[in-house]
Scaffold this motif. Structure first.
Motif, PDB file in Angstrom:
ATOM      1  N   CYS A  66       0.842  -1.250   0.157  1.00 14.48           N
ATOM      2  CA  CYS A  66      -0.136  -0.105   0.411  1.00 14.48           C
ATOM      3  C   CYS A  66       0.847   1.392   0.204  1.00 14.48           C
ATOM      4  N   ALA A  67       1.744   1.304   0.469  1.00  9.98           N
ATOM      5  CA  ALA A  67       2.757   2.743   0.402  1.00  9.98           C
ATOM      6  C   ALA A  67       3.549   2.296  -1.286  1.00  9.98           C
ATOM      7  N   ILE A  68       3.857   1.457  -1.975  1.00 12.34           N
ATOM      8  CA  ILE A  68       3.530   1.549  -3.726  1.00 12.34           C
ATOM      9  C   ILE A  68       2.205   2.017  -3.829  1.00 12.34           C
ATOM     10  N   PHE A  69       0.984   1.350  -3.265  1.00 22.19           N
ATOM     11  CA  PHE A  69       0.404   2.713  -4.402  1.00 22.19           C
ATOM     12  C   PHE A  69      -0.077   3.639  -3.286  1.00 22.19           C
ATOM     13  N   CYS A  70       0.396   4.193  -2.148  1.00 22.64           N
ATOM     14  CA  CYS A  70      -0.113   5.450  -1.874  1.00 22.64           C
ATOM     15  C   CYS A  70       0.757   6.884  -2.976  1.00 22.64           C
ATOM     16  N   GLY A 111       2.640   2.063 -20.835  1.00 23.58           N
ATOM     17  CA  GLY A 111       1.747   1.616 -20.845  1.00 23.58           C
ATOM     18  C   GLY A 111       1.887  -0.318 -21.272  1.00 23.58           C
ATOM     19  N   LYS A 112       2.647  -1.074 -21.172  1.00 28.60           N
ATOM     20  CA  LYS A 112       3.155  -2.184 -21.485  1.00 28.60           C
ATOM     21  C   LYS A 112       2.772  -3.154 -19.765  1.00 28.60           C
ATOM     22  N   CYS A 113       2.882  -1.747 -19.394  1.00 29.49           N
ATOM     23  CA  CYS A 113       2.355  -2.310 -17.312  1.00 29.49           C
ATOM     24  C   CYS A 113       1.275  -2.282 -17.053  1.00 29.49           C
ATOM     25  N   LYS A 114       0.680  -0.951 -17.962  1.00 24.41           N
ATOM     26  CA  LYS A 114      -0.829  -0.771 -17.866  1.00 24.41           C
ATOM     27  C   LYS A 114      -1.898  -1.770 -18.119  1.00 24.41           C
ATOM     28  N   THR A 115      -0.921  -1.885 -19.079  1.00 23.80           N
ATOM     29  CA  THR A 115      -1.997  -3.871 -19.884  1.00 23.80           C
ATOM     30  C   THR A 115      -1.579  -5.164 -18.924  1.00 23.80           C
ATOM     31  N   THR A 117      -1.758  -5.177 -15.677  1.00 27.01           N
ATOM     32  CA  THR A 117      -1.791  -4.987 -14.318  1.00 27.01           C
ATOM     33  C   THR A 117      -3.618  -4.144 -14.032  1.00 27.01           C
ATOM     34  N   ALA A 118      -3.981  -4.644 -15.175  1.00 31.30           N
ATOM     35  CA  ALA A 118      -5.219  -3.624 -15.449  1.00 31.30           C
ATOM     36  C   ALA A 118      -6.858  -4.440 -14.688  1.00 31.30           C
ATOM     37  N   ASP A 119      -6.457  -5.628 -14.008  1.00 35.41           N
ATOM     38  CA  ASP A 119      -7.384  -6.197 -13.939  1.00 35.41           C
ATOM     39  C   ASP A 119      -7.760  -6.559 -12.620  1.00 35.41           C
ATOM     40  N   ASN A 120      -6.905  -6.758 -12.312  1.00 34.51           N
ATOM     41  CA  ASN A 120      -5.848  -6.415 -10.811  1.00 34.51           C
ATOM     42  C   ASN A 120      -7.049  -5.598  -9.957  1.00 34.51           C
ATOM     43  N   GLU A 121      -8.518  -6.495  -8.888  1.00 40.70           N
ATOM     44  CA  GLU A 121      -9.389  -5.361  -8.035  1.00 40.70           C
ATOM     45  C   GLU A 121      -8.009  -4.804  -6.743  1.00 40.70           C
ATOM     46  N   ASP A 122      -6.951  -5.235  -5.663  1.00 36.18           N
ATOM     47  CA  ASP A 122      -7.204  -4.597  -5.524  1.00 36.18           C
ATOM     48  C   ASP A 122      -6.107  -3.679  -5.540  1.00 36.18           C
ATOM     49  N   LEU A 123      -6.227  -2.920  -5.343  1.00 31.08           N
ATOM     50  CA  LEU A 123      -5.508  -1.343  -5.195  1.00 31.08           C
ATOM     51  C   LEU A 123      -4.145  -1.434  -4.585  1.00 31.08           C
ATOM     52  N   CYS A 124      -3.458  -1.956  -4.262  1.00 34.39           N
ATOM     53  CA  CYS A 124      -1.890  -2.342  -3.468  1.00 34.39           C
ATOM     54  C   CYS A 124      -1.252  -3.043  -4.465  1.00 34.39           C
ATOM     55  N   GLU A 125      -2.508  -4.281  -5.126  1.00 35.26           N
ATOM     56  CA  GLU A 125      -1.242  -5.247  -5.203  1.00 35.26           C
ATOM     57  C   GLU A 125      -1.156  -4.444  -6.602  1.00 35.26           C
ATOM     58  N   LYS A 126      -2.206  -4.104  -6.713  1.00 35.12           N
ATOM     59  CA  LYS A 126      -2.353  -2.817  -8.653  1.00 35.12           C
ATOM     60  C   LYS A 126      -0.764  -3.042  -8.589  1.00 35.12           C
ATOM     61  N   THR A 128       1.873  -2.521  -6.297  1.00 31.94           N
ATOM     62  CA  THR A 128       3.039  -3.148  -6.712  1.00 31.94           C
ATOM     63  C   THR A 128       3.605  -3.705  -7.951  1.00 31.94           C
ATOM     64  N   ARG A 129       2.392  -4.555  -8.580  1.00 29.51           N
ATOM     65  CA  ARG A 129       2.174  -5.599  -9.352  1.00 29.51           C
ATOM     66  C   ARG A 129       3.138  -3.903 -11.146  1.00 29.51           C
ATOM     67  N   PHE A 130       2.775  -3.028 -11.151  1.00 34.24           N
ATOM     68  CA  PHE A 130       2.993  -2.258 -11.994  1.00 34.24           C
ATOM     69  C   PHE A 130       3.859  -1.525 -11.617  1.00 34.24           C
ATOM     70  N   THR A 131       4.781  -1.405 -10.546  1.00 38.76           N
ATOM     71  CA  THR A 131       5.750  -1.426 -10.019  1.00 38.76           C
ATOM     72  C   THR A 131       7.492  -1.706 -10.353  1.00 38.76           C
TER      73      THR A 131
END
Length: 149
Positions: A66-70, A111-115, A117-126, A128-131
């Motif tokens: 969640c620190a990453i999401f923040c 752009g590649k990373c958005k594609t 990570t688009a499906d993940n519902e948990d924003l902190c997980e999303k 993190t996966r994006f980063t």
């Protein structure tokens, strides 16, 4: 502990900033210091997660993620509703002028990373996966020379 989070977030951004002007780099560093401190305090990140982040490993706890999401939220990369933002539009406009090649690679990487990570519902997980996708894609498109060893 707070400085470790700031250092991690700066590592994330080092993918981009070394080819840009010193003034633009300083502007981003100041934002990251502010956001990093705010996010560490808000999420109560553990020392173990800080260590993982510093080693470019995924934090084990939800608070670490969640620190990453923040931070991503403060940079307008991911919004509260889970949609992707444009990023720090003002800073990106300056980066485009400063080094169009780096700017285009930033857009390509995001752009590649958005594609991915688009499906993940948990924003902190999303976030993190994006980063961590940004790290991987940066190596693929030649931005890895800007990553610290």
């Amino acid at each position: 502990m707070k400085l470790a989070v700031i250092a991690f977030m700066l590592l994330c951004l080092n993918v981009y900033v070394h080819a840009l002007s010193e003034a633009l780099v300083e502007e981003l560093v100041e934002k990251m210091k502010l956001y990093g401190l705010e996010c560490v305090e808000a999420e109560k990140v553990s020392p173990e997660d800080l260590t993982a982040l510093m080693q470019r490993k995924i934090p084990k706890t939800h608070e670490g993620k969640c620190a990453i999401f923040c931070t991503a939220k403060k940079l307008n990369i991911i919004r509260d509703d889970g949609s992707f933002g444009e990023g720090d539009v003002e800073w990106l406009a300056k980066a485009k002028i400063d080094d169009p090649n780096v700017y285009n690679k930033i857009l390509e990487t995001h752009g590649k990373c958005k594609t991915n990570t688009a499906d993940n519902e948990d924003l902190c997980e999303k976030a993190t996966r994006f980063t961590f996708c940004v790290f991987i894609e940066s190596k693929k498109n030649g931005l890895n020379k800007y990553l610290p060893n």
